[in-house]
Design a protein around this motif. Structure first.
Motif, PDB file in Angstrom:
ATOM      1  N   ILE A  88       0.842  -1.204   0.000  1.00 51.62           N
ATOM      2  CA  ILE A  88       0.000   0.000   0.000  1.00 51.62           C
ATOM      3  C   ILE A  88       0.876   1.252   0.000  1.00 51.62           C
ATOM      4  CG2 ILE A  88      -1.639   1.346   1.379  1.00 51.62           C
ATOM      5  CD1 ILE A  88      -2.862  -1.317   2.265  1.00 51.62           C
ATOM      6  N   GLY A  89       1.932   1.238   0.827  1.00 50.60           N
ATOM      7  CA  GLY A  89       2.833   2.389   0.858  1.00 50.60           C
ATOM      8  C   GLY A  89       3.488   2.637  -0.492  1.00 50.60           C
ATOM      9  N   ARG A  90       3.882   1.561  -1.166  1.00 44.64           N
ATOM     10  CA  ARG A  90       4.518   1.712  -2.483  1.00 44.64           C
ATOM     11  C   ARG A  90       3.532   2.238  -3.513  1.00 44.64           C
ATOM     12  NH1 ARG A  90       6.854   3.234  -5.957  1.00 44.64           N
ATOM     13  NH2 ARG A  90       8.427   2.288  -7.329  1.00 44.64           N
ATOM     14  N   LEU A  91       2.312   1.730  -3.485  1.00 46.94           N
ATOM     15  CA  LEU A  91       1.292   2.208  -4.428  1.00 46.94           C
ATOM     16  C   LEU A  91       0.926   3.667  -4.162  1.00 46.94           C
ATOM     17  CD1 LEU A  91      -1.040  -0.934  -4.586  1.00 46.94           C
ATOM     18  CD2 LEU A  91       0.479  -0.074  -6.387  1.00 46.94           C
ATOM     19  N   LEU A  92       0.966   4.051  -2.877  1.00 44.54           N
ATOM     20  CA  LEU A  92       0.697   5.462  -2.542  1.00 44.54           C
ATOM     21  C   LEU A  92       1.735   6.376  -3.163  1.00 44.54           C
ATOM     22  CD1 LEU A  92      -0.469   5.539   1.179  1.00 44.54           C
ATOM     23  CD2 LEU A  92      -1.728   6.330  -0.825  1.00 44.54           C
ATOM     24  N   GLU A  93       2.990   5.942  -3.131  1.00 46.77           N
ATOM     25  CA  GLU A  93       4.038   6.750  -3.755  1.00 46.77           C
ATOM     26  C   GLU A  93       3.768   6.942  -5.246  1.00 46.77           C
ATOM     27  OE1 GLU A  93       7.796   4.943  -3.069  1.00 46.77           O
ATOM     28  OE2 GLU A  93       7.584   4.896  -0.878  1.00 46.77           O
ATOM     29  N   ARG A  94       3.212   5.917  -5.857  1.00 49.75           N
ATOM     30  CA  ARG A  94       3.003   5.941  -7.308  1.00 49.75           C
ATOM     31  C   ARG A  94       1.702   6.646  -7.698  1.00 49.75           C
ATOM     32  NH1 ARG A  94       4.811   2.383 -11.390  1.00 49.75           N
ATOM     33  NH2 ARG A  94       4.439   3.436 -13.369  1.00 49.75           N
ATOM     34  N   PHE A  95       0.628   6.363  -6.950  1.00 47.91           N
ATOM     35  CA  PHE A  95      -0.685   6.858  -7.359  1.00 47.91           C
ATOM     36  C   PHE A  95      -1.344   7.777  -6.333  1.00 47.91           C
ATOM     37  CE2 PHE A  95      -0.251   2.666  -9.441  1.00 47.91           C
ATOM     38  CZ  PHE A  95      -0.361   3.072 -10.772  1.00 47.91           C
ATOM     39  N   GLY A  96      -0.635   8.103  -5.257  1.00 49.28           N
ATOM     40  CA  GLY A  96      -1.248   8.896  -4.191  1.00 49.28           C
ATOM     41  C   GLY A  96      -1.853  10.203  -4.667  1.00 49.28           C
TER      42      GLY A  96
END
Length: 476
Positions: free
Chosen positions: A102-110
Motif C-alpha cells: 500500500i505504501g509503495r502504491l501510494l508513492e506511485r498513485f497517491g
C-alpha cells in the motif's frame, strides 16, 4: 419525535427475499419445459414444450427452513474460497507485505487516484471479458480498501472499482468462455462471431464505469462527510500520513508468490477448467509460501489465518443465504413458468423493442439464475426461435443475454461473488445498492441503445441460420 426509517440488516433483507420467493411458489403455477441433454452433459430446454405440472405441490414451512442450510451447502465453494483468501491475506499482512505494498502504491498513485481507478476498472473488465474471472478478484478487495482509505477515499470506491470492472467485463465480453461461447453454441451460430461490435463497445462501457466511480471518489476526497460508508468500521484503514514499511526483498518475494499464484490460477481456469476449489488450493500454497518467506512461525501463521477467517464469518452467512433465494424457486418448480411468462409477450413487439425486452428479461432472470452459463441453457433455446419469428437475429439475442447477465451481476443480492466482495470490504448491501443503482441505470440505457442500433443495422445477419437449418436443429 418519531425515529426515521432504518434500513434492515443485509441478512434480514436476504431472508425477506427468501420469504417472498417462498410465497411465490404458492402463487405461481408450477410448470416445465422439456429438456434435452447436450454433448457436454448440460440440460437445455426445448422451445414450445412448456406445460403446467399435472399435480401442483407446494413447499411447506419446514421446506423453507431446510432450504437455509441447504443453501449454505450449495454455496460452499464460494464460502470456503472467501475463508481461505481472508485467512491467507491475514498471514500476508502479518509479514508487513500488505502495508508495504500500500505504501509503495501510494508513492506511485497517491496524487493520481483517477489513473488508479481507470486502471483497475479497465484491467478487471478485460480479465472478466477474456477468461471469465470473478471470484478471483476477492483477494484484491482488502488491498484496494486499504489503499483507498490512505488516499482519503473510502471502501465504497474500492468496491466500485472491482465490481464495475467485473460486471462490465461480463456484459460486453468479446470471448468469455462461460457466457459468449455457451450462448452462441446454444443459439446455433458460430462461436466468437460478431466479435467486432463487442470489441468496439468495450472501451465506451468501461469509461461509463470509470466516470461513475471517479465522480463519487472526487466528492468523497473533497468532503469525507459525503462518503456512503461514513462511520462504518473498515478493514485495513489507513491514512496518507501513516508510516508504511519499506518494500524489502522479503516482501517482494511474497508478492512474486502472489503473482505466480494468480498466473497459475488463470492458466488453470483457461486450460484445465479449474474453479474455486482449485483456486483455494493455489492460495493455500501461497499462504504456506508466505509463512516460510515471512518467517513469522507456524503458530503465529495459524492464529493469523483463524483471525482472518473470523473476520469473514458474517460474509459467509450472507453468501449462503443469498443462494437460498434461487434454491427456493428451484424447489418450488416455478422457474420455467417465470421464463415462459416473460418470454411470451416478446413475440408481440417490434424487433427493436423485442431486443430491449430480451435484455430486460435476462436481467430479471439473473436474479433467479445467477449462473451465467446456466442462464444461457435455460433462456437461449427460447430466445433464439422467438427472435427468428419477430426479426431479431440470434447474434442480437446473444448480445441481449450478455448485457442482462453481466450488468445485473453488479447489483443482484443472489450473486455470491458480489456478496463476497462487499462483505470483504465491510460494505452493507443497501449502501452498495444506493451507489450502484445509478451506474446500473446508465449501463442499461447505453445497452438498450446498442441493441436498437444492432437490430437497425442487421447485426448478425451474416451468421443467421436459414429457416430450414433452424427447423432441423429444433427437430433434433
Amino acid at each position: 419525535m418519531k425515529e426515521g426509517f432504518k434500513v434492515p440488516h443485509t441478512l434480514i433483507l436476504l431472508l425477506s427475499m427468501m420469504l417472498v420467493a417462498y410465497l411465490a411458489t404458492w402463487l405461481v403455477p408450477q410448470g416445465f419445459f422439456e429438456t434435452v441433454t447436450l454433448d457436454n452433459g448440460r440440460q437445455a430446454v426445448v422451445p414450445g414444450t412448456y406445460a403446467l405440472a399435472q399435480a401442483q405441490t407446494h413447499l411447506t414451512p419446514m421446506d423453507f427452513l431446510v432450504a437455509i442450510p441447504r443453501a449454505f451447502a450449495a454455496a460452499q465453494d464460494v464460502i470456503f474460497f472467501v475463508f481461505i483468501v481472508g485467512g491467507v491475506l491475514s498471514i500476508a499482512r502479518a509479514t508487513g507485505t500488505i502495508d508495504a505494498l500500500i505504501g509503495r502504491l501510494l508513492e506511485r498513485f497517491g496524487h493520481k487516484p483517477n489513473i488508479l481507478i481507470f486502471m483497475v476498472v479497465f484491467c478487471f473488465a478485460l480479465a472478466s471479458g477474456a477468461i471469465g474471472t470473478a471470484g478471483e478478484y476477492i483477494p484484491f478487495v482488502l488491498i484496494l480498501v486499504g489503499l483507498c482509505k490512505a488516499m482519503r477515499l473510502d471502501a465504497m470506491t474500492a468496491v466500485g472499482m472491482v465490481v464495475a470492472g467485473y460486471g462490465i467485463g461480463y456484459g460486453v465480453s468479446a470471448f468469455n468462455p462461460f457466457t459468449v461461447m455457451v450462448a452462441q453454441k446454444v443459439a446455433d451460430i458460430p462461436v466468437y462471431s460478431g466479435i467486432e461490435l463487442r470489441l468496439a463497445i468495450f472501451l465506451p462501457f468501461v469509461l461509463i464505469g470509470f466516470h461513475h466511480v471517479w465522480s463519487y471518489a472526487k466528492k468523497v476526497q473533497a468532503n469525507p462527510e459525503l462518503s456512503l460508508t461514513k462511520g462504518l468500521p473498515c478493514p485495513l484503514a489507513g491514512s496518507a500520513e501513516a508510516n508504511y514499511p519499506a518494500l524489502n526483498k522479503r516482501h517482494q518475494m511474497i508478492l512474486f508468490g502472489l503473482v505466480a499464484a494468480i498466473v497459475t490460477a488463470v492458466w488453470g481456469i483457461s486450460q484445465k477448467g479449474w474453479y474455486l476449489y482449485e483456486l483455494g488450493a493455489v492460495f493455500i500454497s501461497w499462504g504456506i509460501f508466505t509463512t516460510l518467506i515471512g518467517q513469522i512461525g507456524a503458530d503465529r501463521a495459524a492464529n493469523e489465518f483463524i483471525e482472518g477467517v473470523k473476520d469473514l464469518a458474517s460474509t459467509a452467512i450472507l453468501i449462503g443465504v443469498a443462494r437460498g433465494i434461487a434454491l427456493i424457486m428451484e424447489d418450488g418448480q416455478i422457474l420455467h413458468t417465470l421464463v415462459y411468462a416473460m418470454s411470451s409477450p416478446l413475440s408481440h413487439l417490434g424487433a427493436e423493442l423485442a431486443a430491449v425486452g430480451m435484455f430486460i428479461m435476462q436481467t430479471l432472470l439473473n436474479l433467479f439464475i445467477p449462473s451465467g452459463s446456466g442462464q444461457a441453457y435455460v433462456t437461449m433455446p427460447l430466445m433464439a426461435p422467438v427472435g427468428d419469428i419477430i426479426g431479431v437475429y440470434r447474434q442480437v439475442a446473444v448480445l441481449a443475454y450478455q448485457f442482462g447477465d453481466g450488468f445485473s451481476n453488479m447489483i443482484i443480492p443472489t450473486n455470491a461473488v458480489l456478496m463476497g466482495i462487499i462483505g470483504m470490504a465491510g460494505v452493507p448491501y443497501h449502501l452498495w445498492f444506493r451507489f450502484c443503482l445509478p451506474l446500473f441505470g446508465k449501463l442499461m440505457l447505453a445497452a438498450s441503445v446498442v441493441l436498437v442500433l444492432a437490430v437497425t443495422f442487421g447485426y448478425g445477419e451474416d451468421v443467421q441460420p436459414k429457416v430450414e437449418e433452424t427447423a432441423q436443429t429444433q427437430a433434433k
